[in-house]
Design a protein around this motif. Structure first.
Motif: not given
Length: 540
Positions: A50-53, A56, A63, A216-218
């Motif tokens: 998982e990556y932040s989005t 970012v 993103s 905001v999420g991943t």
């Protein structure tokens, strides 16, 4: 490999509305993991990263927010006429639309309207990103009704007049900053656009709602790992995102990658292999920044087209010779070996081409990973609601699948003739640049990339990309008349690569203009624009 089984998997994937990081995207990943386990892939081999989005920035890309959409409808108010709905057509809602918080009734106007746009529905025929800037950011509009068809091509039947009832897949900017405008909208058919155009600025109204959220999420990357006898690894990459149906773009690449897992499980491998399904660019950028030790990566994007229906041609887009191109040669050889034939001639169109931008290979190449790209272009149904599984060809999947497997198996011990063919192409390119400015630097970089033990040549006028990863698209808004030039998007990306690996102004001009057969003046103009806008930087 069984092409029909792969099409069945395309059908399964294309059911899902695959917005990056959305609930439906994550549900699809769970179901794909179940499928892999049922094929005997061990759970320890399967990983979700998982990556932040949202809020970012990855390289030159801001993103996007995680977008979940539940429902939406669009009506003409009087006479009450149904136009579209999310339930009826998933591409009818502009990707990234904000919720309307219930029904809204808005006056219908077009781009010539000069009054307050805050309570209007603005009808436009243009790229929605440009419409967003012009009418949302600058004039306060909330609602856009858009008709816009990318990559029009009369020769394959892809024009508004030839496809009047097609709904294009279009997006609103939905970064954290852009989402503050709370804009929303719909993608129209050309027939609907023509109807509404006749009613604009005449006090007609539309009635609509959008039930959606932006947060905001991943976002998630699915990786399936196969160990080999050697330490080196190969990546097989396909982007999984895009709206329902998105069959050829890119349920096709994702389905083939999954079925390659099934085949790889049965093989004794020299190099290890990672099969990676990810969100295009926004997943590959953070992933490649942390995982760039691959010997090479094969990008599968739009590989399944039935060429008779779509007008497509299979293309192998090469790695620029700034990086090692020997594996491109092996993949090309494998594609030729397994090419479908009929009556002693090829029955499918296939060409080899220079680098083309627009997919995840360009990310890995900016992290020094050679990345040949297999995909079909053009495609009559690209980015539309008609990109459905019936436009896929089972023989395409079998052809590409066999070629990729052969490439993976032979890569640890390359046949001599493959090496000779690759180095011959490199020598031919280097002959083209003899005597041109910066040619000594290019020659040094290219030869070192292909294994020669020679000293690097120092740059004379240092330039270097300001950010990691590919150039992206933000610069294009500043390109002005340059945006109309041939090969301009590909030129920008090749300049980014040349500046990264030669680090010299003249060498970048010479490499990019020669490699893409673009005039040096246009190349200089693009470089100067990128320097002015700080996408490239001079280094003292």
């Amino acid at each position: 490999m069984d092409g029909q089984e792969i099409i069945d998997t395309v059908r399964f994937i294309s059911q899902f509305h695959r917005a990056r990081g959305s609930d439906e995207y994550k549900l699809l990943l769970e179901r794909l993991k179940e499928l892999l386990l049922s094929w005997g892939i061990e759970e320890r081999q399967i990983e979700t990263i998982e990556y932040s989005t949202g809020g970012v920035r990855y390289g030159n890309f801001d993103s996007t927010m995680v977008w979940n959409v539940k429902d939406a409808e669009l009506w003409l108010e009087k006479p009450r006429t149904f136009l579209s709905s999310f339930k009826n057509c998933k591409t009818s809602v502009l990707f990234g639309s904000h919720s309307t918080n219930g029904w809204r009734t808005l006056e219908l106007v077009d781009e010539t309207y000069t009054g307050d746009l805050r309570d209007k529905a603005v009808l436009v025929q243009m790229n929605p990103s440009k419409a967003f800037k012009q009418f949302v950011e600058e004039r306060g509009a909330k609602c856009l009704l858009v008709y816009f068809m990318r990559a029009q091509d009369e020769s394959i039947g892809r024009t508004p007049a030839q496809m009047p009832d097609t709904v294009n897949y279009l997006s609103l900017p939905h970064t954290l900053k852009a989402s503050q405008h709370k804009s929303f909208g719909f993608s129209l058919t050309y027939r609907q656009y023509e109807l509404l155009k006749s009613l604009t600025n005449k006090n007609f109204k539309v009635r609509l709602f959008v039930d959606a959220s932006l947060n905001v999420g991943t976002l998630q990357v699915l990786r399936v790992r196969f160990e080999g006898a050697l330490k080196k690894r190969i990546g097989i990459v396909a982007h999984l995102c895009h709206p329902n149906p998105g069959a050829n773009d890119n349920a096709s690449g994702s389905a083939l990658a999954l079925h390659l897992c099934r085949e790889l499980k049965q093989k004794t491998l020299g190099f290890g292999v990672d099969v990676i399904l990810l969100p295009e660019f926004y997943g590959s950028l953070p992933y490649a920044s942390q995982n760039n030790d691959y010997e090479f990566v094969i990008n599968l994007d739009m590989v399944g087209e039935d060429q008779q229906k779509t007008g497509s041609t299979m293309m192998l887009h090469e790695t620029p010779p700034l990086l090692n191109t020997i594996y491109d040669e092996l993949l090309y050889d494998s594609m030729m070996l397994f090419a479908p034939t009929s009556s002693d001639s090829f029955s499918r169109r296939f060409y080899r081409s220079t680098f083309k931008s627009g997919s995840d290979h360009s990310v890995f190449e900016n992290y020094a990973v050679p990345s040949p790209f297999l995909g079909q272009w053009p495609d009559r149904y690209y980015h539309t609601n008609e990109d459905t599984p019936d436009k896929c060809d089972p023989e395409m999947f079998e052809w590409v699948g066999k070629a990729v497997l052969r490439t993976v198996e032979l890569a640890p011990s390359l046949p001599d003739y493959i090496v000779e063919q690759a180095l011959g192409r490199v020598r031919s390119f280097l002959k083209k640049i003899v005597g041109k400015p910066g040619s000594d630097i290019i020659e040094s970089v290219v030869k070192r990339a292909h294994g020669e033990k020679i000293e690097p040549v120092e740059p004379k006028l240092h330039i270097f990309p300001a950010a990691e990863g590919p150039l992206g698209y933000e610069w294009f808004d500043k390109a002005g008349e340059l945006s109309e030039k041939r090969e301009i998007v590909n030129l920008g990306e090749v300049i980014q690569l040349a500046a990264r690996y030669t680090q010299d102004y003249d060498a970048t001009v010479t490499f990019a203009s020669t490699y893409l057969n673009v005039d040096a003046k246009t190349t200089q103009d693009v470089i100067d624009l990128l320097l002015k806008n700080e996408f490239l930087r001079r280094i003292n």
